[in-house]
Design a protein around this motif. Sequence first.
Motif, PDB file in Angstrom:
ATOM      1  N   ILE A  85       0.927  -1.226   0.108  1.00 40.43           N
ATOM      2  CA  ILE A  85       0.066  -0.048  -0.045  1.00 40.43           C
ATOM      3  C   ILE A  85       1.001   1.213   0.052  1.00 40.43           C
ATOM      4  CG2 ILE A  85      -1.855   1.185   1.099  1.00 40.43           C
ATOM      5  CD1 ILE A  85      -2.606  -1.343   2.559  1.00 40.43           C
ATOM      6  N   PRO A  86       1.375   1.626  -1.131  1.00 36.36           N
ATOM      7  CA  PRO A  86       2.402   2.680  -1.197  1.00 36.36           C
ATOM      8  C   PRO A  86       1.841   4.038  -0.452  1.00 36.36           C
ATOM      9  CG  PRO A  86       1.905   1.767  -3.115  1.00 36.36           C
ATOM     10  CD  PRO A  86       1.072   1.364  -2.428  1.00 36.36           C
ATOM     11  N   GLY A  87       2.704   4.322   0.442  1.00 36.42           N
ATOM     12  CA  GLY A  87       2.420   5.700   0.945  1.00 36.42           C
ATOM     13  C   GLY A  87       1.551   5.871   2.318  1.00 36.42           C
ATOM     14  N   SER A  88       0.969   4.255   2.539  1.00 36.86           N
ATOM     15  CA  SER A  88       0.197   4.300   3.725  1.00 36.86           C
ATOM     16  C   SER A  88       0.479   4.804   4.928  1.00 36.86           C
ATOM     17  CB  SER A  88      -0.375   2.932   3.779  1.00 36.86           C
ATOM     18  OG  SER A  88       0.668   2.112   4.067  1.00 36.86           O
ATOM     19  N   PHE A 118       9.465  13.498   6.294  1.00 32.88           N
ATOM     20  CA  PHE A 118      10.920  13.199   5.963  1.00 32.88           C
ATOM     21  C   PHE A 118      11.063  11.856   5.417  1.00 32.88           C
ATOM     22  CE2 PHE A 118      10.494  16.738   8.838  1.00 32.88           C
ATOM     23  CZ  PHE A 118      11.247  17.668   8.471  1.00 32.88           C
ATOM     24  N   ARG A 119      10.944  11.600   4.162  1.00 31.17           N
ATOM     25  CA  ARG A 119      11.081  10.493   3.553  1.00 31.17           C
ATOM     26  C   ARG A 119      12.651  10.236   3.265  1.00 31.17           C
ATOM     27  NH1 ARG A 119       8.008  10.147  -1.214  1.00 31.17           N
ATOM     28  NH2 ARG A 119       8.012   7.861  -1.086  1.00 31.17           N
ATOM     29  N   ARG A 120      12.971   8.895   3.330  1.00 33.43           N
ATOM     30  CA  ARG A 120      14.374   8.341   2.867  1.00 33.43           C
ATOM     31  C   ARG A 120      14.235   8.166   1.492  1.00 33.43           C
ATOM     32  NH1 ARG A 120      17.645   4.961   7.163  1.00 33.43           N
ATOM     33  NH2 ARG A 120      19.381   6.111   6.327  1.00 33.43           N
ATOM     34  N   ASN A 121      12.844   7.648   0.939  1.00 33.63           N
ATOM     35  CA  ASN A 121      12.730   7.477  -0.490  1.00 33.63           C
ATOM     36  C   ASN A 121      12.563   8.727  -1.229  1.00 33.63           C
ATOM     37  OD1 ASN A 121      12.116   6.431  -2.866  1.00 33.63           O
ATOM     38  ND2 ASN A 121      10.585   4.906  -2.195  1.00 33.63           N
ATOM     39  N   LYS A 122      13.564   8.822  -1.943  1.00 31.01           N
ATOM     40  CA  LYS A 122      13.347  10.038  -2.691  1.00 31.01           C
ATOM     41  C   LYS A 122      12.606  10.246  -3.936  1.00 31.01           C
ATOM     42  CE  LYS A 122      16.390  11.911   0.049  1.00 31.01           C
ATOM     43  NZ  LYS A 122      15.686  12.810   1.106  1.00 31.01           N
ATOM     44  N   THR A 123      11.844   8.894  -4.325  1.00 27.69           N
ATOM     45  CA  THR A 123      10.766   8.993  -5.539  1.00 27.69           C
ATOM     46  C   THR A 123       9.633   9.845  -5.104  1.00 27.69           C
ATOM     47  OG1 THR A 123       9.795   6.864  -4.482  1.00 27.69           O
ATOM     48  CG2 THR A 123      11.890   6.848  -6.193  1.00 27.69           C
ATOM     49  N   PRO A 124       9.147  10.601  -6.057  1.00 27.44           N
ATOM     50  CA  PRO A 124       7.734  11.232  -5.760  1.00 27.44           C
ATOM     51  C   PRO A 124       6.593  10.272  -5.116  1.00 27.44           C
ATOM     52  CG  PRO A 124       8.445  11.622  -7.980  1.00 27.44           C
ATOM     53  CD  PRO A 124       9.220  10.621  -7.653  1.00 27.44           C
ATOM     54  N   TYR A 125       5.901  10.811  -3.961  1.00 28.19           N
ATOM     55  CA  TYR A 125       4.939  10.155  -3.186  1.00 28.19           C
ATOM     56  C   TYR A 125       3.938   9.887  -4.324  1.00 28.19           C
ATOM     57  CZ  TYR A 125       0.735   9.431  -0.290  1.00 28.19           C
ATOM     58  OH  TYR A 125      -0.250   9.017   0.577  1.00 28.19           O
ATOM     59  N   ASP A 133       1.620  11.492  -8.217  1.00 26.26           N
ATOM     60  CA  ASP A 133       1.676  12.402  -9.362  1.00 26.26           C
ATOM     61  C   ASP A 133       0.894  13.655  -8.798  1.00 26.26           C
ATOM     62  OD1 ASP A 133       2.732  10.689 -11.039  1.00 26.26           O
ATOM     63  OD2 ASP A 133       1.327   9.963 -11.822  1.00 26.26           O
ATOM     64  N   SER A 134      -0.225  13.594  -7.936  1.00 29.80           N
ATOM     65  CA  SER A 134      -0.968  14.839  -7.505  1.00 29.80           C
ATOM     66  C   SER A 134      -0.348  15.585  -6.226  1.00 29.80           C
ATOM     67  CB  SER A 134      -2.209  14.236  -7.104  1.00 29.80           C
ATOM     68  OG  SER A 134      -2.320  13.301  -6.118  1.00 29.80           O
ATOM     69  N   HIS A 135       0.362  14.454  -5.439  1.00 33.51           N
ATOM     70  CA  HIS A 135       1.113  15.298  -4.286  1.00 33.51           C
ATOM     71  C   HIS A 135       2.274  14.594  -4.192  1.00 33.51           C
ATOM     72  CE1 HIS A 135      -2.615  16.894  -2.900  1.00 33.51           C
ATOM     73  NE2 HIS A 135      -3.188  15.926  -2.852  1.00 33.51           N
ATOM     74  N   PRO A 136       3.309  14.852  -4.873  1.00 34.11           N
ATOM     75  CA  PRO A 136       4.571  14.396  -5.103  1.00 34.11           C
ATOM     76  C   PRO A 136       5.478  14.759  -3.784  1.00 34.11           C
ATOM     77  CG  PRO A 136       4.685  16.608  -6.256  1.00 34.11           C
ATOM     78  CD  PRO A 136       3.225  16.284  -5.977  1.00 34.11           C
ATOM     79  N   LEU A 137       5.113  15.581  -2.900  1.00 32.87           N
ATOM     80  CA  LEU A 137       5.924  15.786  -1.630  1.00 32.87           C
ATOM     81  C   LEU A 137       5.466  14.923  -0.602  1.00 32.87           C
ATOM     82  CD1 LEU A 137       6.782  19.490  -1.843  1.00 32.87           C
ATOM     83  CD2 LEU A 137       8.130  17.300  -2.259  1.00 32.87           C
ATOM     84  N   GLY A 138       4.175  14.260  -0.772  1.00 30.83           N
ATOM     85  CA  GLY A 138       3.512  13.672   0.329  1.00 30.83           C
ATOM     86  C   GLY A 138       2.076  14.104   0.488  1.00 30.83           C
TER      87      GLY A 138
END
Length: 215
Positions: free
Chosen positions: A153-156, A193-200, A202-207
Amino acid sequence: MHPAQFGGTIGHSTADAGMQLVYNIQKAWETGLTPSVLLIDISQFYPSVQQAVLLRILAKQGFHSKLCKFMADYLVGRETKFLFNGATTDPLDFSIGLGQGSSLSPILSGLYIAPVLHKWAPGQERRFANVAAQFFVDDGLLFAASPEPDGSIPGSQLDLNVAVLADMYHNLMGDLGRLGLSVESSKLELMHFRRNKTPYSDSHPLGPVIRLCCF
């Protein structure tokens, strides 16, 4: 003074507050957690301090009755003047809240919100917790950390941080409200503060964003 209060105390500074945040973030990363923080600002802090409540807090914190009586006398009978274009106004009564610019105001304000910090800074004695809070006088920070996403579940976990921070915020508002304080809603700021630098996403790349009902 609560150890999570970095303002108005000897041996604490903005650098110390920043170092504490960096330490919490790094400890979260080391334990496989992803942290987020919500920055808040208490609106009109000094003028909003209720003097009667402050005196009861000082008494409950164990200060001598003579000192509490001195503070009661110190807080009343104050006046202020305004200087504008070379003209000075007549004295105006200012026996409310705490005096802006007074050397005692940062200390008294820190003692005033200490009961709230004792509730909302769990684990401060360990210098790290999955949920924490810290203040620099009227500038606050709420901290939440959750496990890294497992890929299913990405970003959960960031969404969980947002839910935890929103719950902390609304409960904190209730506690501050009982002290006659409120938060400046226009100054709220959420950081992930994510260690993974890939975009969260497309709609909210920073989280994920946080949506709060501000009172």
